[in-house]
Design a protein around this motif. Structure first.
Motif, PDB file in Angstrom:
ATOM      1  N   ASN A 244      19.918  60.490 -30.132  1.00 24.93           N
ATOM      2  CA  ASN A 244      20.162  61.741 -31.039  1.00 24.93           C
ATOM      3  C   ASN A 244      19.920  61.820 -32.519  1.00 24.93           C
ATOM      4  O   ASN A 244      20.194  63.014 -33.123  1.00 24.93           O
ATOM      5  N   ARG A 258      15.489  65.646 -27.282  1.00 23.21           N
ATOM      6  CA  ARG A 258      15.529  66.377 -25.696  1.00 23.21           C
ATOM      7  C   ARG A 258      14.116  65.786 -25.247  1.00 23.21           C
ATOM      8  O   ARG A 258      14.394  65.124 -24.094  1.00 23.21           O
ATOM      9  N   ILE A 261      14.879  61.717 -25.044  1.00 18.73           N
ATOM     10  CA  ILE A 261      15.769  61.593 -24.051  1.00 18.73           C
ATOM     11  C   ILE A 261      15.098  61.543 -22.515  1.00 18.73           C
ATOM     12  O   ILE A 261      15.285  60.709 -21.598  1.00 18.73           O
ATOM     13  N   LYS A 265      14.404  58.374 -19.955  1.00 16.84           N
ATOM     14  CA  LYS A 265      15.085  58.367 -18.847  1.00 16.84           C
ATOM     15  C   LYS A 265      13.802  58.379 -17.618  1.00 16.84           C
ATOM     16  O   LYS A 265      13.971  57.620 -16.572  1.00 16.84           O
ATOM     17  N   LEU A 289      18.282  51.512 -18.189  1.00 19.18           N
ATOM     18  CA  LEU A 289      19.231  52.575 -18.652  1.00 19.18           C
ATOM     19  C   LEU A 289      20.427  51.944 -17.760  1.00 19.18           C
ATOM     20  O   LEU A 289      20.550  51.794 -16.676  1.00 19.18           O
ATOM     21  N   GLU A 290      21.617  51.890 -18.803  1.00 20.73           N
ATOM     22  CA  GLU A 290      22.731  51.343 -18.126  1.00 20.73           C
ATOM     23  C   GLU A 290      23.835  52.566 -18.574  1.00 20.73           C
ATOM     24  O   GLU A 290      24.321  52.822 -19.798  1.00 20.73           O
ATOM     25  N   GLY A 291      24.266  53.273 -17.522  1.00 19.52           N
ATOM     26  CA  GLY A 291      24.954  54.626 -17.987  1.00 19.52           C
ATOM     27  C   GLY A 291      24.282  55.560 -18.610  1.00 19.52           C
ATOM     28  O   GLY A 291      23.051  56.017 -18.013  1.00 19.52           O
ATOM     29  N   GLU A 292      24.598  55.772 -19.921  1.00 16.81           N
ATOM     30  CA  GLU A 292      24.043  56.509 -20.816  1.00 16.81           C
ATOM     31  C   GLU A 292      23.304  55.927 -22.024  1.00 16.81           C
ATOM     32  O   GLU A 292      22.828  56.524 -22.712  1.00 16.81           O
ATOM     33  N   THR A 293      23.225  54.703 -21.856  1.00 14.91           N
ATOM     34  CA  THR A 293      22.699  53.605 -22.684  1.00 14.91           C
ATOM     35  C   THR A 293      21.261  53.453 -22.553  1.00 14.91           C
ATOM     36  O   THR A 293      21.056  52.782 -21.613  1.00 14.91           O
TER      37      THR A 293
END
Length: 303
Positions: A244, A258, A261, A265, A289-293
């Motif tokens: 972000n 946006r 991201i 993903k 991708l680990e969780g939101e990281t």
């Protein structure tokens, strides 16, 4: 008698590699470095406090004031098409960037004749993506039936570009305008526009993302169950840890985030390879991708 003579090693023009070859299924891909572009560190996150930027740069063992952005382009051989994806910075003496603008020389060093190129895909019309085509003597070496693929929204944007949301060093907006105008004057008859998606060759497709510029696009190479996405300026080095953060060259920073991201993903889900203009050369890697990281996983070089 003692022999004091020593063999003379051949002179090396460059001490670092500037091209990296790989295959995506049956498609041959060559990543080529156009050099590096020194820029202020705030360019990677001008919407966050200076202390936050300083912490990230310290963790990455990077200098706090300015650092070198990589400049990468790709050459793709698919079927009977030889496709250049972006054209580097070229040479702009007013900006005093002597370590950039190396593409034409390095194409020659890789054995690629400019007359072999059948297609050029421009991810967007910033000067570090079109400038190589404006180097003196280049246009004369290109084939008369060359196709240059650019999103229609990008062409429309540069008729009256809006820099109100960007955060660039002094001189860059004027240089960007001038270069885009020069590019259009020289190559408008070669340009083939598309709306949202365009197949360039078997397995090679350009997709408009917008964000960084209204017509920014990425290029996906897919063959025999393998895939690679050239992300242009949708992804920067800081974008995995801080997707972000706003880049100073983004004309719509929120939309850019946006797009970034969503793309990260998608790539984490598919496991396909990623190359981007400003990731450290050769910038070939994958996204975890680990969780939101997000985490960038560089490929192991293959020799």
């Amino acid at each position: 008698m003692e022999n004091t003579a020593a063999p003379i090693a051949p002179a090396l023009d460059e001490l670092v590699p500037s091209r990296y070859a790989l295959k995506v299924g049956d498609v041959e891909v060559l990543v080529i470095s156009d050099g590096v572009l020194p820029l202020p560190t705030q360019m990677l996150g001008h919407n966050v406090p200076a202390a936050d930027r300083a912490e990230w740069f310290e963790e990455m063992y990077l200098p706090q004031d300015a650092f070198d952005w990589a400049l990468n382009v790709m050459v793709v051989h698919s079927g009977d098409r030889t496709i250049l994806i972006d054209a580097g910075l070229g040479m702009d003496p007013d900006l005093q960037l002597p370590r950039a603008g190396q593409l034409i020389r390095r194409l020659g060093a890789a054995g690629i004749n400019l007359g072999e190129i059948t297609d050029v895909v421009i991810t967007h019309m910033h000067m570090d993506h079109v400038g190589g085509l404006l180097v003196e003597g280049v246009k004369e070496q290109l084939r008369p039936d060359l196709k240059i693929h650019v999103a229609a929204a990008e062409v429309e944007f540069w008729k009256s570009p809006d820099f109100s949301r960007t955060n660039m060093p002094q001189g860059f907006p004027d240089a960007l305008r001038t270069t885009a105008t020069h590019f259009w004057a020289e190559y408008s008859s070669y340009v083939h526009t598309f709306q949202d998606e365009q197949q360039i060759a078997p397995g090679v497709t350009a997709h408009r993302t917008g964000g960084h510029t209204p017509g920014h696009c990425v290029v996906r190479v897919a063959s025999a169950g393998q895939a690679l996405t050239f992300a242009g300026d949708a992804v920067f080095a800081v974008g995995f840890d801080q997707p972000n953060w706003h880049n100073g060259f983004e004309h719509d920073p929120e939309e850019s985030a946006r797009v970034r991201i969503a793309l990260l993903k998608e790539l984490a889900g598919t496991g396909e390879m990623l190359v981007a203009t400003h990731l450290p050369f050769p910038s070939v890697g994958r996204v975890s991708l680990e969780g939101e990281t997000f985490r960038w996983v560089p490929v192991f070089w293959d020799f």
